[in-house]
Scaffold this active site. Sequence first.
Site, short mmCIF file in Angstrom:
data_model
loop_
_atom_site.label_atom_id
_atom_site.label_comp_id
_atom_site.label_asym_id
_atom_site.label_seq_id
_atom_site.Cartn_x
_atom_site.Cartn_y
_atom_site.Cartn_z
N HIS A 203 18.82 1.31 -2.63
CA HIS A 203 17.38 1.44 -2.41
C HIS A 203 16.77 0.11 -1.95
O HIS A 203 16.00 0.07 -0.99
CB HIS A 203 16.70 1.93 -3.69
CG HIS A 203 15.24 2.19 -3.52
ND1 HIS A 203 14.76 3.31 -2.89
CD2 HIS A 203 14.15 1.45 -3.86
CE1 HIS A 203 13.44 3.26 -2.85
NE2 HIS A 203 13.05 2.14 -3.44
N CYS B 195 0.82 -1.22 0.00
CA CYS B 195 0.00 0.00 0.00
C CYS B 195 0.85 1.26 0.00
O CYS B 195 0.37 2.33 -0.34
CB CYS B 195 -1.00 -0.01 1.15
SG CYS B 195 -0.30 -0.52 2.70
#
Lengths: 422, 272
Positions: free
Chosen positions: A95, A50
């Site tokens: 990342h 989400c």
Amino acid sequence: MNFQLIGVNHNSAPLDVRERLAVPEARLPEAIQQLVQQPGVEEGLVLSTCNRVEVLTSTSQNADLRAFLRSYFGVSPEAIQSHLYELREREAVRHVFRVASSLDSMVVGEPQILGQVKEAYAVARGLGAVHSALEALLSRAFAVAKRVRTETAIGSSSVSIASVAVQLAEKIFGSLEGKTVYLVGAGKMAELAARHLIGHGAQKIIISNRTHERAVQLAEAFGGEAVPFDRLHEIAGSADIILTSTGANEPIFRREHGERLLRGRRNRPVFFIDIAVPRNVAPEVNKLDGLFVYDVDDLQSIASSNSTERKKEAERAEQIIETEVTRFAARMKSLAVVPTILSLQEYCETIRQAEIDRVRGKLGHITPEQEAAIEAVTRGIINKLLHTPITTLKSSAAEPEAATIEEMVRRLFNLSNGKPKS
Amino acid sequence: MPLFWLRVALALYGVGLVYALASFWGGRQVLTRITMPAVGLGMTFHFVSLIENAMLSHILAPSSMHEMESLLGFVLMVFFFVIYARYHATAPGLAVFPLVFLLTASAALGTTPSAESTPLFVSAQWVYVHVALILVGYSALLFSFIASILYLIQERNLKRKTAGGFWSRLPALAVMDDIGYKCLIWGFPFMTLGLISGAILAEARFGPRYFADPKILLSILVWLVYMVLLYTRWSAGWRGRRAAYLATFAFAVAMVAWAANNLSHTHRFIAP
């Protein structure tokens, strides 16, 4: 070895953009299959939660991941240009490490993200979309996440009032299993905190409210028991945790109530969570042995000191990640020279074999011992000659001139570019 | 050989000591992971040492102060692991590891008993029973004391509302309370039987005059305080500060009674 990553997260994009890119779990395999069919993409993985949607690939040449976004999601990358981030190589590695270690999360240190990354990896792997490069990257990412978790206290402290209350209750009672929670006042905050306590095992909920109907209503929602407000002090003795949130102007629990409470429960401790302003529990109750009173300010200050603590821990975690990225990059680069080393060895071996075949005709009959000696001598010469070039290739792999040296070796020995024919 | 094994055990207990000391400066996870196996292994060697010692000297009873210390150290470790198995609490180790290390270190300075060392008391097996019972009782008291202190520290933390820091990693109040109480309950029968067996042994050897001896009187006082401790816990649910004060007092009396060996006439069969 090229890593390329494109994505959006809670920092870069608002919810409506993330929604447009989200991939439901059921459609994940299809998305991955389409991804690895993109030109240049060798391996691929899609992470969709989400808070983020990310496409991670290992590519043989530059792949156009924007084209994938366009074709798969039907969104024009130009329209969401400002929300997209595209990372390559070292940045992509960093990342992935940060995401897996929960440094890129909305609530830094939350533990779910690692599970979600593992899930995404498992799906892609099941489809055969992950081989050596992504495999190496992700297994390293999991190890880094574990290292961050064990070496820093990033995930150990609570940063919301409700979770601080639960943490404190666990410090007092060990586990909340079988404990009784008494809600005095049934506001929204009380409901939220009660939900947290139940979620951690609290067994019984008793609710009193000035408006009795509201208490009954909430009791039904929790499967608890509603008790009229005027029986407050009579009921309080059976509760281990008392959560007060009424609008009373005077404290409803004072020292004498506390003393009576303790006698009634043979000194077993009681935890007062007072989220009312003005306070419902007089501060001197905290002075009694076995009674612990935390008001809204206490909880808030613990929560914020925890989040300062977390920020400090996050900085330490960033340092760990930086060293891990460097280490991983070095390993990847040393893997990059492996094809050159292999073709160099293969080239020399071919020459050796050819020379042996040529000389064998001239020698006539030779004994097995002599043959073994020829083998050993030629092999020894080759190995000694190749030793320095190979170690130089390996040791310079992490340095900037690696590509130059590699190119030089290829030209000197006339090695074809690409992988050796085996 | 028993001394060798004891020294091996001592080295392993050293890890526990380092763990306890390092904890005060924010212990490292790595240390936690190696400490339990290390001290567990140490305890095994310690056991080997005790058995070999008994086989060499042909008597079970500790025949010197050093052997006594060794046995007490071992009983404490057993206690620690029983609690660890039940509660997963390592916090008592902060106090127990250094103590066991010191006891074992002192014991490791002793000499290996020769086969000639004569039993100092005729009914040596009975002495052994007496000693073992009393040591378990003392260990229980010590653990109850440690748990009370840790309870007090944790309670003070919670009252002062200071989160974080080293002490925040202590087990929950309820756990410490349970450890303290259970130790008392389990230790009491041992202490009682230990005293009774001691009384029977002394009666057999010295007759009724054994009673008027500082060691004996102090031991009876320990037992009385022990009983009061247990009773207040059980009837009034005393915990926290009051229980800790009482446990401290009981422990202090026990230490005096232990030291009273040097004053005693009837309890000198353990040569210092």
